[in-house]
Design a protein around this motif. Sequence first.
Motif, PDB file in Angstrom:
ATOM      1  N   LEU A 146       3.052  -3.855  11.484  1.00 36.53           N
ATOM      2  CA  LEU A 146       3.498  -3.386  10.176  1.00 36.53           C
ATOM      3  C   LEU A 146       2.348  -2.750   9.396  1.00 36.53           C
ATOM      4  N   LEU A 197       3.981  -0.113   6.935  1.00 35.18           N
ATOM      5  CA  LEU A 197       5.344  -0.535   6.623  1.00 35.18           C
ATOM      6  C   LEU A 197       5.408  -1.754   5.707  1.00 35.18           C
ATOM      7  N   LEU A 198       4.261  -2.232   5.278  1.00 25.57           N
ATOM      8  CA  LEU A 198       4.270  -3.370   4.353  1.00 25.57           C
ATOM      9  C   LEU A 198       4.531  -2.863   2.938  1.00 25.57           C
ATOM     10  N   PRO A 199       5.296  -3.599   2.172  1.00 27.02           N
ATOM     11  CA  PRO A 199       5.615  -3.141   0.813  1.00 27.02           C
ATOM     12  C   PRO A 199       4.408  -3.237  -0.116  1.00 27.02           C
ATOM     13  N   LEU A 255      10.593  -4.187  14.610  1.00 28.84           N
ATOM     14  CA  LEU A 255       9.929  -3.647  13.416  1.00 28.84           C
ATOM     15  C   LEU A 255      10.956  -3.087  12.426  1.00 28.84           C
ATOM     16  N   GLN A 256      11.951  -2.376  12.942  1.00 27.19           N
ATOM     17  CA  GLN A 256      12.983  -1.820  12.066  1.00 27.19           C
ATOM     18  C   GLN A 256      13.768  -2.934  11.378  1.00 27.19           C
ATOM     19  N   SER A 266      11.518  -4.684   8.759  1.00 25.88           N
ATOM     20  CA  SER A 266      11.351  -3.813   7.578  1.00 25.88           C
ATOM     21  C   SER A 266      12.618  -3.817   6.731  1.00 25.88           C
ATOM     22  N   LYS A 300      13.071  -5.091   2.811  1.00 21.23           N
ATOM     23  CA  LYS A 300      13.674  -4.249   1.763  1.00 21.23           C
ATOM     24  C   LYS A 300      14.861  -4.955   1.122  1.00 21.23           C
TER      25      LYS A 300
END
Length: 169
Positions: A29, A34-36, A157-158, A161, A165
């Motif tokens: 990530l 991809l981390l927020p 990963l999808q 993620s 979210k």
Amino acid sequence: MSKTILFTSFDIWKPRHVSNSSDDLLVELMKRDLLPEGAHLLRKLPVDFQLAPEQVIAKINELNPQWIVCCGMAEKRKLLAIESNGKSQEEVLETAIDVHRLVKGSVMTRVSHNAGKFVCNALYYSILKHIQNHQLDSQCVFIHVPVLTETNRMQLLQDFSMIIKTLQL
């Protein structure tokens, strides 16, 4: 302003392990950005019933995160497993997060009602108990991560993620 989210992962615990899939996932990530926003990582926790909860609770007290996402390795599982509860003896503590909402639309994720009898469960229970005892505004979820392979990596990963979210909505 972004909200704080704490991610945790474990270190290896068996001599045959090269890595821990929970940490591998966080590394992937990070690599893919991809981390927020507002993410903090507490990586490679010791696989120890006392030290892991102590370290995470200390970090929770420091950061006061809105969300805590603990990740642990589940080498015999094929899917991400979002744990609904942590247990200690006869006491079962449920997460305040709607775990069924988190799996909606996922491909390789399911809800689990058994975080096991090892350090993952002990950590989850300890954090849920800490949140309860101190009436924190934080919410915690534990996600078991299968071994990442070339075949499952992108979908995991999808899904992960998407879970993050959804958690932040």
